[in-house]
Design a protein around this motif. Structure first.
Motif, short mmCIF file in Angstrom:
data_model
loop_
_atom_site.label_atom_id
_atom_site.label_comp_id
_atom_site.label_asym_id
_atom_site.label_seq_id
_atom_site.Cartn_x
_atom_site.Cartn_y
_atom_site.Cartn_z
N MET A 237 0.83 -1.20 0.00
CA MET A 237 0.00 0.00 0.00
C MET A 237 0.87 1.26 0.00
O MET A 237 0.58 2.21 -0.72
N GLU A 238 1.92 1.24 0.79
CA GLU A 238 2.82 2.39 0.84
C GLU A 238 3.52 2.59 -0.52
O GLU A 238 3.58 3.71 -1.03
N GLN A 239 4.00 1.52 -1.10
CA GLN A 239 4.72 1.60 -2.38
C GLN A 239 3.84 2.17 -3.49
O GLN A 239 4.30 2.93 -4.32
N PHE A 240 2.56 1.80 -3.50
CA PHE A 240 1.67 2.22 -4.57
C PHE A 240 0.70 3.34 -4.19
O PHE A 240 -0.20 3.67 -4.94
N GLY A 241 0.89 3.90 -3.01
CA GLY A 241 0.06 5.02 -2.58
C GLY A 241 -1.40 4.64 -2.36
O GLY A 241 -2.30 5.43 -2.62
N ILE A 242 -1.62 3.44 -1.87
CA ILE A 242 -2.97 2.95 -1.62
C ILE A 242 -3.32 3.21 -0.15
O ILE A 242 -2.55 2.87 0.74
N MET A 243 -4.47 3.81 0.07
CA MET A 243 -4.91 4.07 1.44
C MET A 243 -5.59 2.82 2.01
O MET A 243 -6.13 2.00 1.26
N ARG A 244 -5.59 2.71 3.32
CA ARG A 244 -6.25 1.58 3.99
C ARG A 244 -7.70 1.47 3.57
O ARG A 244 -8.24 0.39 3.41
#
Length: 108
Positions: free
Chosen positions: A48-55
């Motif tokens: 999620m951090e690598q691809f800018g995905i929020m929880r």
């Protein structure tokens, strides 16, 4: 997977290798060993951090004890209805049909 009558005593491995790996017993027949300090939740958080995905944009499905950290990492977490109560408690939802839950979520 262990079959009936096989040795399920992994204590000797845990004692000798606990500084290098974690172990998770699941359903009495499964034992999973992973590198110390890692789990599925950590992996999902890194992705999620690598691809800018929020929880709030993440979805996960799980049925085993080893899935608990992953389920906790995602807002839309589903435990399979056959899962242990601990797994169900970690998930936001319970499902008996993963494909149906996905299609219903996305209104496909």
């Amino acid at each position: 997977m262990l079959t009936e009558g096989e040795n399920t005593d992994f204590d000797f491995i845990v004692r000798e290798w606990s500084q290098y790996m974690n172990n998770i017993y699941s359903g009495g027949k499964w034992c999973e060993f992973v590198s110390a300090g890692t789990d599925k939740g950590l992996a999902v958080n890194l992705i999620m951090e690598q691809f800018g995905i929020m929880r709030s944009e993440a979805m996960a499905f799980g049925d085993g004890i080893n899935d608990i950290s992953m389920l906790r990492a995602c807002e839309f977490s589903y435990a399979c209805s056959c899962a242990d109560e601990d797994v169900k408690a970690a998930a936001a939802y319970t499902t008996s049909n993963v494909p149906r839950s996905i299609t219903a979520f996305f209104k496909i």
